[in-house]
Design a protein around this motif. Structure first.
Motif, PDB file in Angstrom:
ATOM      1  N   HIS A  88      -8.506 -14.407  -1.231  1.00  0.00           N
ATOM      2  CA  HIS A  88      -7.344 -14.079  -0.407  1.00  0.00           C
ATOM      3  C   HIS A  88      -6.341 -13.328  -1.282  1.00  0.00           C
ATOM      4  O   HIS A  88      -5.640 -13.951  -2.103  1.00  0.00           O
ATOM      5  N   PRO A  89      -6.266 -12.017  -1.147  1.00  0.00           N
ATOM      6  CA  PRO A  89      -5.369 -11.231  -2.018  1.00  0.00           C
ATOM      7  C   PRO A  89      -3.904 -11.622  -1.888  1.00  0.00           C
ATOM      8  O   PRO A  89      -3.178 -11.633  -2.890  1.00  0.00           O
ATOM      9  N   GLU A  90      -3.455 -11.935  -0.674  1.00  0.00           N
ATOM     10  CA  GLU A  90      -2.043 -12.318  -0.506  1.00  0.00           C
ATOM     11  C   GLU A  90      -1.732 -13.621  -1.244  1.00  0.00           C
ATOM     12  O   GLU A  90      -0.680 -13.764  -1.871  1.00  0.00           O
ATOM     13  N   GLN A  91      -2.666 -14.563  -1.186  1.00  0.00           N
ATOM     14  CA  GLN A  91      -2.462 -15.832  -1.878  1.00  0.00           C
ATOM     15  C   GLN A  91      -2.480 -15.633  -3.398  1.00  0.00           C
ATOM     16  O   GLN A  91      -1.690 -16.248  -4.127  1.00  0.00           O
ATOM     17  N   ILE A  92      -3.351 -14.780  -3.871  1.00  0.00           N
ATOM     18  CA  ILE A  92      -3.416 -14.506  -5.310  1.00  0.00           C
ATOM     19  C   ILE A  92      -2.121 -13.849  -5.781  1.00  0.00           C
ATOM     20  O   ILE A  92      -1.562 -14.203  -6.830  1.00  0.00           O
ATOM     21  N   TRP A  93      -1.608 -12.905  -4.995  1.00  0.00           N
ATOM     22  CA  TRP A  93      -0.384 -12.219  -5.382  1.00  0.00           C
ATOM     23  C   TRP A  93       0.812 -13.163  -5.371  1.00  0.00           C
ATOM     24  O   TRP A  93       1.703 -13.072  -6.238  1.00  0.00           O
ATOM     25  N   SER A  94       0.860 -14.067  -4.401  1.00  0.00           N
ATOM     26  CA  SER A  94       1.974 -15.029  -4.358  1.00  0.00           C
ATOM     27  C   SER A  94       1.932 -15.973  -5.556  1.00  0.00           C
ATOM     28  O   SER A  94       2.980 -16.338  -6.112  1.00  0.00           O
ATOM     29  N   LYS A  95       0.744 -16.356  -6.011  1.00  0.00           N
ATOM     30  CA  LYS A  95       0.640 -17.223  -7.184  1.00  0.00           C
ATOM     31  C   LYS A  95       1.032 -16.482  -8.456  1.00  0.00           C
ATOM     32  O   LYS A  95       1.654 -17.056  -9.362  1.00  0.00           O
ATOM     33  N   ILE A  96       0.652 -15.208  -8.535  1.00  0.00           N
ATOM     34  CA  ILE A  96       1.030 -14.423  -9.710  1.00  0.00           C
ATOM     35  C   ILE A  96       2.542 -14.226  -9.755  1.00  0.00           C
ATOM     36  O   ILE A  96       3.171 -14.311 -10.822  1.00  0.00           O
ATOM     37  N   ARG A  97       3.158 -13.990  -8.613  1.00  0.00           N
ATOM     38  CA  ARG A  97       4.611 -13.828  -8.577  1.00  0.00           C
ATOM     39  C   ARG A  97       5.338 -15.112  -8.959  1.00  0.00           C
ATOM     40  O   ARG A  97       6.428 -15.067  -9.549  1.00  0.00           O
ATOM     41  N   PRO A 102       9.466 -17.915 -15.126  1.00  0.00           N
ATOM     42  CA  PRO A 102       9.139 -19.180 -15.801  1.00  0.00           C
ATOM     43  C   PRO A 102      10.167 -20.275 -15.553  1.00  0.00           C
ATOM     44  O   PRO A 102       9.872 -21.461 -15.764  1.00  0.00           O
ATOM     45  N   PHE A 103      11.378 -19.921 -15.143  1.00  0.00           N
ATOM     46  CA  PHE A 103      12.418 -20.921 -14.944  1.00  0.00           C
ATOM     47  C   PHE A 103      12.385 -21.533 -13.534  1.00  0.00           C
ATOM     48  O   PHE A 103      13.016 -22.565 -13.303  1.00  0.00           O
ATOM     49  N   ARG A 104      11.664 -20.900 -12.631  1.00  0.00           N
ATOM     50  CA  ARG A 104      11.601 -21.412 -11.268  1.00  0.00           C
ATOM     51  C   ARG A 104      10.210 -21.121 -10.700  1.00  0.00           C
ATOM     52  O   ARG A 104      10.008 -20.178  -9.936  1.00  0.00           O
ATOM     53  N   VAL A 105       9.279 -21.938 -11.090  1.00  0.00           N
ATOM     54  CA  VAL A 105       7.895 -21.760 -10.659  1.00  0.00           C
ATOM     55  C   VAL A 105       7.706 -22.437  -9.309  1.00  0.00           C
ATOM     56  O   VAL A 105       8.035 -23.623  -9.143  1.00  0.00           O
ATOM     57  N   ASN A 106       7.170 -21.701  -8.360  1.00  0.00           N
ATOM     58  CA  ASN A 106       6.915 -22.242  -7.031  1.00  0.00           C
ATOM     59  C   ASN A 106       5.558 -22.951  -7.052  1.00  0.00           C
ATOM     60  O   ASN A 106       4.500 -22.300  -7.019  1.00  0.00           O
ATOM     61  N   HIS A 107       5.613 -24.261  -7.128  1.00  0.00           N
ATOM     62  CA  HIS A 107       4.362 -25.011  -7.242  1.00  0.00           C
ATOM     63  C   HIS A 107       3.676 -25.230  -5.896  1.00  0.00           C
ATOM     64  O   HIS A 107       2.518 -25.685  -5.862  1.00  0.00           O
ATOM     65  N   THR A 108       4.357 -24.959  -4.789  1.00  0.00           N
ATOM     66  CA  THR A 108       3.738 -25.192  -3.472  1.00  0.00           C
ATOM     67  C   THR A 108       2.576 -24.251  -3.217  1.00  0.00           C
ATOM     68  O   THR A 108       1.615 -24.618  -2.527  1.00  0.00           O
ATOM     69  N   VAL A 109       2.636 -23.035  -3.744  1.00  0.00           N
ATOM     70  CA  VAL A 109       1.544 -22.082  -3.513  1.00  0.00           C
ATOM     71  C   VAL A 109       0.331 -22.403  -4.380  1.00  0.00           C
ATOM     72  O   VAL A 109      -0.760 -21.873  -4.139  1.00  0.00           O
ATOM     73  N   HIS A 110       0.502 -23.267  -5.374  1.00  0.00           N
ATOM     74  CA  HIS A 110      -0.603 -23.614  -6.268  1.00  0.00           C
ATOM     75  C   HIS A 110      -1.314 -24.899  -5.852  1.00  0.00           C
ATOM     76  O   HIS A 110      -2.224 -25.347  -6.562  1.00  0.00           O
ATOM     77  N   LYS A 111      -0.889 -25.490  -4.740  1.00  0.00           N
ATOM     78  CA  LYS A 111      -1.587 -26.697  -4.299  1.00  0.00           C
ATOM     79  C   LYS A 111      -3.013 -26.396  -3.853  1.00  0.00           C
ATOM     80  O   LYS A 111      -3.912 -27.206  -4.042  1.00  0.00           O
ATOM     81  N   ASP A 112      -3.194 -25.228  -3.262  1.00  0.00           N
ATOM     82  CA  ASP A 112      -4.541 -24.801  -2.878  1.00  0.00           C
ATOM     83  C   ASP A 112      -5.114 -23.994  -4.036  1.00  0.00           C
ATOM     84  O   ASP A 112      -4.896 -22.785  -4.157  1.00  0.00           O
ATOM     85  N   SER A 113      -5.822 -24.668  -4.906  1.00  0.00           N
ATOM     86  CA  SER A 113      -6.318 -24.016  -6.118  1.00  0.00           C
ATOM     87  C   SER A 113      -7.491 -23.107  -5.803  1.00  0.00           C
ATOM     88  O   SER A 113      -8.262 -23.326  -4.857  1.00  0.00           O
ATOM     89  N   ASP A 114      -7.653 -22.061  -6.591  1.00  0.00           N
ATOM     90  CA  ASP A 114      -8.770 -21.130  -6.467  1.00  0.00           C
ATOM     91  C   ASP A 114      -9.059 -20.561  -7.844  1.00  0.00           C
ATOM     92  O   ASP A 114      -8.280 -20.725  -8.784  1.00  0.00           O
ATOM     93  N   LEU A 115     -10.175 -19.895  -7.955  1.00  0.00           N
ATOM     94  CA  LEU A 115     -10.595 -19.294  -9.221  1.00  0.00           C
ATOM     95  C   LEU A 115     -10.656 -17.773  -9.154  1.00  0.00           C
ATOM     96  O   LEU A 115     -11.054 -17.144 -10.140  1.00  0.00           O
ATOM     97  N   SER A 116     -10.315 -17.191  -8.022  1.00  0.00           N
ATOM     98  CA  SER A 116     -10.361 -15.728  -7.890  1.00  0.00           C
ATOM     99  C   SER A 116      -9.290 -15.072  -8.758  1.00  0.00           C
ATOM    100  O   SER A 116      -9.554 -14.102  -9.482  1.00  0.00           O
ATOM    101  N   GLY A 117      -8.061 -15.599  -8.691  1.00  0.00           N
ATOM    102  CA  GLY A 117      -6.990 -15.057  -9.521  1.00  0.00           C
ATOM    103  C   GLY A 117      -7.233 -15.229 -11.010  1.00  0.00           C
ATOM    104  O   GLY A 117      -7.052 -14.272 -11.782  1.00  0.00           O
ATOM    105  N   PRO A 118      -7.630 -16.431 -11.482  1.00  0.00           N
ATOM    106  CA  PRO A 118      -7.938 -16.567 -12.909  1.00  0.00           C
ATOM    107  C   PRO A 118      -9.042 -15.629 -13.392  1.00  0.00           C
ATOM    108  O   PRO A 118      -8.969 -15.118 -14.516  1.00  0.00           O
ATOM    109  N   ILE A 119     -10.050 -15.388 -12.559  1.00  0.00           N
ATOM    110  CA  ILE A 119     -11.109 -14.456 -12.971  1.00  0.00           C
ATOM    111  C   ILE A 119     -10.551 -13.042 -13.085  1.00  0.00           C
ATOM    112  O   ILE A 119     -10.914 -12.278 -13.996  1.00  0.00           O
ATOM    113  N   LEU A 120      -9.644 -12.676 -12.158  1.00  0.00           N
ATOM    114  CA  LEU A 120      -9.016 -11.353 -12.229  1.00  0.00           C
ATOM    115  C   LEU A 120      -8.195 -11.200 -13.503  1.00  0.00           C
ATOM    116  O   LEU A 120      -8.269 -10.170 -14.200  1.00  0.00           O
TER     117      LEU A 120
END
Length: 248
Positions: A88-97, A102-120
């Motif tokens: 899901h490109p939109e989900q990957i981009w929201s996690k990267i953003r 670093p001072f305000r990390v949105n942890h709600t978007v990381h509850k659904d973990s995936d490996l597509s972004g880390p591989i990228l």
């Protein structure tokens, strides 16, 4: 000298060997049946070409599921290929953003973990290292796996039975927080090889990745606030190792 007469019995040839001899018992002789009687009811065993062609053409011929529009697939109703693969490109981009701050990390978007972004991000780091003249695809992949297992074991040993951080989530967090190291790897192409500037920039990006990783682990796992310092220390070791790989 007198001629001697020898009595030679007459030679009788069988009727089959002499074609000129009459065959008196032709009607009484039984004609043997052939060993194989073709069945005219089976097309491929019949010698009648016309009947075989007629029987073959009379049967229905399979032309695929799209004959007459009965089983034709409606491609408009199918899901996109990336969604079927779980990308899901939109989900990957929201996690990267979320990692960019670093001072305000949105942890709600990381509850659904995936490996597509880390591989990228892993492929991006390998690409920048390749541009720097370092072929480290296997090394980086191995270190990512070992680092994910290391952080997973450390947190669950600290949390004990109350730890609920699984390995998949831990791998996703470590991979997404690799973004500062990837940016440092891109900037290192334009920085001097030896000098204080390179080390200072590396320290800034390591602290950035450490803060983002610590905040995500503490937010996603129960009981992380009690061990924030040790989790930050483990994350600091992980991203320091990757930064040293970029420097040297």
């Amino acid at each position: 000298m007198a001629n001697k007469e020898f009595k030679v019995p007459p030679v009788a040839f069988p009727s089959t060997g002499n074609p000129a001899a009459p065959a008196p018992n032709l009607q009484q002789r039984r004609v043997p049946n052939p060993p194989f009687q073709p069945n005219s009811g089976i097309p491929f065993m019949s010698f009648d070409i016309g009947s075989a062609a007629a029987s073959t053409s009379s049967g229905p011929i399979y032309t695929g599921p799209g004959v007459g529009g009965v089983g034709s697939a409606n491609f408009e109703e199918e899901e996109p290929l990336l969604d079927e693969l779980g990308i899901h490109p939109e989900q990957i981009w929201s996690k990267i953003r979320s990692v960019l701050n670093p001072f305000r990390v949105n942890h709600t978007v990381h509850k659904d973990s995936d490996l597509s972004g880390p591989i990228l991000l892993y492929m991006s780091l390998c690409l920048f290292q390749l541009l720097a003249g370092k072929i480290q695809f296997g090394v980086i992949l191995g270190w990512i796996v070992v680092s994910s297992i290391f952080l997973y074991v450390v947190f669950n040993m600290l949390a004990g039975r109350t730890g609920n951080l699984d390995l998949h989530t831990c791998t996703s967090v470590v991979g997404y927080c690799m973004l500062p190291v990837v940016i440092f790897s891109a900037l290192s192409l334009f920085l001097p090889v030896d000098g204080v500037i390179r080390l200072s920039v590396a320290a800034v990006f390591v602290l950035w990745a450490t803060r983002a990783s610590t905040g995500l682990v503490v937010s996603l796992a129960d009981g992380g606030d009690e061990h924030r310092g040790l989790i930050a220390y483990a994350s600091f070791l992980i991203y320091t190792l990757f930064s040293l790989l970029v420097i040297f």
